[in-house]
Design a protein around this motif. Structure first.
Motif, PDB file in Angstrom:
ATOM      1  N   THR A  43     -51.961 -51.134  -8.142  1.00 15.58           N
ATOM      2  CA  THR A  43     -52.039 -52.576  -8.370  1.00 15.58           C
ATOM      3  C   THR A  43     -53.260 -53.156  -7.674  1.00 15.58           C
ATOM      4  N   GLN A  82     -47.113 -57.674 -14.066  1.00 16.26           N
ATOM      5  CA  GLN A  82     -45.862 -56.921 -14.062  1.00 16.26           C
ATOM      6  C   GLN A  82     -44.668 -57.824 -14.348  1.00 16.26           C
ATOM      7  N   ASP A 158     -50.579 -54.217 -15.653  1.00 15.89           N
ATOM      8  CA  ASP A 158     -49.932 -53.696 -14.444  1.00 15.89           C
ATOM      9  C   ASP A 158     -48.466 -53.405 -14.727  1.00 15.89           C
ATOM     10  N   GLU A 159     -48.137 -52.156 -14.886  1.00 16.71           N
ATOM     11  CA  GLU A 159     -46.766 -51.735 -15.184  1.00 16.71           C
ATOM     12  C   GLU A 159     -46.083 -52.697 -16.149  1.00 16.71           C
TER      13      GLU A 159
HETATM   14 MG   LIG Z   1     -47.853 -51.951  -8.230  1.00 16.48          MG
END
Ligand SMILES: [Mg+2]
Ligand SMILES: Nc1ncnc2c1ncn2[C@@H]1O[C@H](COP(=O)(O)OP(=O)(O)O)[C@@H](O)[C@H]1O
Lengths: 368, 625
Positions: A43, A82, A158-159
């Motif tokens: 991240t 995320q 991000d994810e």
């Molecule tokens: Mg992360």
């Protein structure tokens, strides 16, 4: 669409080195993934690319432009967070149109482009809803649309799938890949899920404790891991420890374990093994052949101690001394518990590393 | 390295951050730091040199520290009174008067303040902890009624509530009326002096401990107590070993606040002076400083010891702030304000326990809230002039609020100052909260401290600082406190009450994920644009809720209103007028007008608390520091 270059990027939070001298290039139109266990700095790396965090050392370069000191709003990246980060006080339309309004585009063009992107992500007709009235998957799509509609130079994710259920996750990852290829945009994707990374990426960088362990295509990483961390982080395997008996001129290494003799390869020129060294071999489950091949191979004889049916194939464990080899077995071959069996593994499928890597702190936790 | 720092500064100081920093630093420097600094200057600089001469003078002054102290607590006297006997003749009968606090204790102004604040802190803590524990852990019919009633003592009715208590406890007050005329006992009880101050302050401040401890207990994860019970602890043992220690942060900050509030309080001494005349209840640091500056038309008339006393109060307040900070950090505060996420652990007391709970709560609620009810009675009846009990209703005093020019003017003044101060407060509070919550710049902690410390700094000290600083450096300007106290009141209100808004906005920012703002910047919005289009709308409820609370506290602000207001009575706000009426004017029925103003303030407070609770959906933001 640009290529994104990180040169020697380091970021510390107090005493924690979150990103450690990372050097990477994501090419034009490439789907590039940062993969690693939680807390390894993925991240942070992505946020440094977006300008949401500034590197302590190193440079970020988009094509030929040094963007290291540019604020986030001058970088032209499109980020999908995320937690999606949809603004609860704005409708879907206003969320998506926000970036276009900042660019002061005329009203009808804003309308047209929002509509286009809604078609692209298959959410037509949802313009007037508020984010709280959408399901997780729909929110995810809106977040993606909001990032895409401004035609960013690079898409950062991000994810993005971590909050979705398993089935939706598979659907969405195909969707993201489809859109990325269709737009031909450079994408940098962060995940800790190695299967997701393998399926979706053109190339993957595996990170551990802020350091890049290896960069390569999914196949390269799986078949030719250059260090024990990558070998054990990606996919399933059996690990066998022993002593190096012989290193041949073609680079093949013969490893004597207490149970079997294994002939394998070394994947990195940095790995130097000599006779008498302690070493480990990594073997993937699918590497086991049930008929002796013509070429050189390592025969392994043992007793089946466990069989499990997994639909299209079986999994079984072959016990040899203290070792237990995990294998996938084609249903055409009959195996049952207690059966004595000999299997064969090609040297290319046995990757050998020095055993001291096993004791190194950084791997210890991952091996459990 | 130097170039790295320069780059970092350039990156962090975008136009939004720079403007916010300038606003915050300008306001806090001019209206907090420099005024406070000038008190120190006055106290410690004699003829251009640093000197401890005034300190020595202060500590040797027998008025300040009395040696030996007078420790007499009560005095008996006997008076004779004619009484009509049933047979028609008259007889001289003795009445025994027990006077508590009129002769002593007296340790001198400085030690008196410390003695009073310590006592109030201890009594308020005991009452507050018991009340909080009962409310948090017991379920009984009527509990919610008690919960609401426990808030009543927090409704500020400056001076009048103390006057009511004085009236009830005085020589011819309600208590003695009951003793002599209803029960026909030959005794009178009169409580004044320091004991009276302690009683009044304990009753008005214990809810601060109660609320802080209650929010601590509510936030204890039930599994902690369940684990202890599982290991065999229960009842008092469970309370002593688990519940109480876990609620200590709430107690520590509540008790510290009570200490500081008690030390700076002017309501009790002035109210008691209104009821009993000057007495030992005015021998307190707060009253000393107040009287020095209220009378002084020129700073040269002020006894320099006043600056030393002010410095002592400032020091104690700062220590209190450090203690609170240590126990309840900002982070914990955010957690506290989320309220009970767990299902509460409630038990139903058995009948004996139930009787105890009712007895305690009823007694507490009645004794703690009778001053407020007394104020209402005072404003609606002729009680002020009728003796121990009122005899008839009258609308005159309430009508005075809209009819009497002086009263109307005071209300207008208060509303104007508070309204303007709120505008500045919104600017200051949102800027300070945003910098502290979102920007990573050097000196952020200092801004955090400066923006929140005014909660504990006594108002009188700020007022004195303003008089000294603006009086010496800005004579004959808009900022001259002797000519334009109204202008300066706007800024004292801003500085003193902005922490409520800063806190509230800060809590809002903590509960809003920063990625919402990052997403906007990622899409090309500058920090300024992000602030106005994303951040402010997302914390709008906190800005509004915080503004309402700050506004009401501004309307109620007493100490700076009194000291600054006294220099231009026509510019005085509501609380100034109330103090004049109670303490200054000889016209007794005017007390009832002060009571009517008190009722107005209470109404505003109730509305504000209700509205901001509704908007913020939380109760704790109110005095949680
Ligand atoms: Mg992360
Ligand atoms: N703002 C921050 N302050 C302090 N430490 C941080 C911060 N952000 C990340 N870290 C630390 O940096 C390391 C890497 O974090 P992160 O990049 O979030 O990892 P990942 O995304 O791979 O899980 C972790 O040890 C994390 O605790």
């Amino acid at each position: 669409m640009v290529n994104v270059k990180l040169v020697n990027v380091t970021k510390r939070f107090g005493r924690v080195v979150a990103v450690n001298k990372v050097t990477l290039v994501a090419e034009h139109g490439e789907f590039f993934t940062l993969l690693g266990p939680s807390g390894c700095g993925k991240t942070t790396t992505l946020r440094i690319i977006a300008g949401l965090e500034y590197a302590d050392e190193g440079k970020i370069i988009f094509d030929d432009t040094d963007v290291t000191d540019l604020p986030p709003y001058k970088r032209g990246t499109g980020m999908v967070f995320q937690n999606y980060a949809l603004w609860p006080h704005m409708t879907v339309f206003d969320n998506i149109a926000y970036g276009l309004k900042i660019k002061k585009l005329p009203k009808d063009e804003v309308r047209r482009r929002v509509k286009e992107v809604l078609d692209l992500i298959k959410l037509t007709g949802m313009e007037d809803r508020y984010p709280t009235q959408l399901s997780g998957g729909q929110q995810q799509r809106v977040a993606l649309a909001r990032a895409l509609v401004v035609e960013p130079k690079v898409l950062l994710l991000d994810e993005p799938l971590s909050n979705l259920d398993a089935k939706l996750r598979v659907e969405m990852r195909e969707e993201i890949q489809r859109i990325q290829k269709k737009l031909g945009i450079t994408a940098i994707y962060v995940t800790h899920d190695q299967e997701e990374a393998m399926v979706i990426s053109d190339r993957i960088a595996v990170l551990n404790q802020g350091t890049v362990m290896q960069v390569g295509t999914p196949q390269e990483l799986y078949k030719r891991p250059r260090n024990l961390f990558v070998a054990t982080f990606l996919g399933r395997y059996t690990i066998a420890e022993g002593l190096v008996k012989e290193v041949s001129s073609e680079g093949l290494v013969l490893l004597h374990t207490p149970a079997v003799k294994l002939l394998g390869i070394v994947t990195s020129p940095e790995i130097r093994l000599k006779e008498g060294d302690k070493a480990v071999a990594i073997i993937r489950p699918h590497a086991f052949k049930f008929h002796e091949p013509q070429t050189k191979s390592s025969p392994i004889t043992g007793v089946i101690e466990w069989v499990s049916y997994l639909g299209p194939y079986y999994e079984a464990r072959l016990k040899v001394g203290k070792l237990s080899f995990l294998m996938t077995v084609d249903p055409s071959i009959k195996v049952e518990v207690g059966m004595k069996l000999t299997v064969y593994v090609h040297p290319e499928d046995i990757v050998i590393f020095p055993a001291k890597a096993l004791r190194e702190e950084s791997y210890g936790a991952e091996l459990k | 390295m130097a170039s790295f720092l320069l780059r970092k500064i350039r990156r962090e100081l975008d136009s939004l951050t720079s403007s916010q920093l300038i606003i915050v630093l300008f306001l806090l420097t001019f209206f907090l730091l420099l005024p406070l600094g000038s008190i120190l200057y006055k106290g410690f600089v004699v003829g251009n040199h640093f000197s401890l001469a005034y300190v020595e003078q202060t500590f040797k002054d027998p008025q300040m520290i009395k040696i030996p102290p007078n420790t007499a607590l009560m005095k008996f006297t006997q008076i004779y009174r004619f009484k009509l006997l049933p047979n028609g003749s008259r007889a001289l009968i003795p009445i025994n008067i027990l006077a508590i606090g009129s002769e002593g204790p007296d340790f001198g102004y400085i030690l008196n303040s410390i003695f009073v604040s310590t006592s109030v802190m201890i009594f308020a803590s005991i009452i507050g902890v018991i009340a909080a524990f009962i409310i948090a852990r017991y379920d009984f019919p009527g509990k919610n009624v008690f919960r609401v009633l426990l808030f009543i003592p927090l409704l500020a009715t400056p001076f009048v509530n103390a006057y009511v208590i004085g009236k009830v406890l005085g020589t011819s007050g309600l208590v003695n009326y009951l003793l002599n005329n209803v029960f026909h006992l030959p005794y009178k009880l009169v409580i004044s002096g320091l004991p009276a101050v302690i009683i009044i302050q304990t009753l008005s401040f214990f809810p601060i401990v109660y609320m802080n401890v209650l929010s601590s207990i509510i936030n204890i994860d039930p599994s902690m107590e369940e684990q202890a019970e599982n290991l065999g602890a229960h009842g008092l043992k469970l309370f002593r070993t688990i519940t109480f220690p876990l609620s200590l942060p709430g107690l520590a900050s509540g008790a510290t606040l009570v200490f500081v509030f008690s030390m700076e309080d002017l309501g009790a001494p002035i109210g008691l002076a209104g009821a009993f005349g000057n007495g030992l209840h005015t021998h307190l640091m707060s009253f000393y400083v107040f009287s020095q500056f209220q009378q002084a038309y020129s700073l040269s008339l002020v006894n320099p010891e006043a600056y030393i006393v002010a410095t002592i109060m400032l020091t104690i307040a700062t220590i209190g702030f450090i203690i609170i900070k240590k126990y309840v950090s900002l982070r914990q505060y955010a957690m506290l304000s989320k309220g009970g996420r767990w299902s509460p652990r409630l038990s139903r007391p058995k009948w004996l326990g139930l009787a105890g709970v009712y007895a305690f709560m009823t007694l507490l609620v009645i004794t703690a809230s009778f001053p407020q009810f007394g104020v209402i009675v005072l404003s609606l009846t002729n009680w002020a002039t009728s003796g121990p009990l009122p005899t008839h209703l009258t609308p005159n005093y309430i009508l005075a609020l809209v009819e009497k020019p002086g009263v109307v003017q005071a209300i207008k003044n208060s509303a104007t100052y508070s309204g303007l101060a709120i505008a500045i407060t919104v600017l200051l509070g949102t800027s300070a909260a945003y910098i502290v919550a979102r920007r990573n710049i050097t000196g952020r902690e200092a801004i955090d401290v400066l923006a929140t410390i005014p909660i504990v700094i006594p108002g009188i000290i700020i007022a004195v600082g303003f008089l000294v600083f603006f009086g010496s450096l800005f004579p004959n300007t808009l900022f001259d406190p002797f000519i334009n106290p109204g202008t300066l009141l706007i800024f004292t209100y801003t500085v003193r009450r902005s922490p409520f808004l800063t806190r509230s906005v800060f809590a809002g920012l903590q509960q809003t994920h920063v990625s919402l703002e990052e997403a906007a910047m990622n899409l090309g919005a500058s920090r300024t644009r992000t602030f106005f289009s994303i951040t402010i709308p997302l914390v709008a409820a906190n800005v509004i809720g915080g503004s309402i609370l700050s506004f009401v506290y501004m309307m109620n602000e007493t100490s700076t209103s009194l000291i600054l207001g006294s220099h231009q009575p026509s510019q005085g706000p509501i609380t100034f007028l109330m103090s004049q009426v109670i303490y200054g004017s000889g016209q007794v029925s005017a007390v009832s007008i002060a009571a009517a103003l008190g009722v107005l303030l209470m109404t505003l407070q109730i509305i504000a608390i209700a509205v901001s609770n509704y908007i913020l959906k939380q109760r704790v933001a109110f005095l949680g520091v």
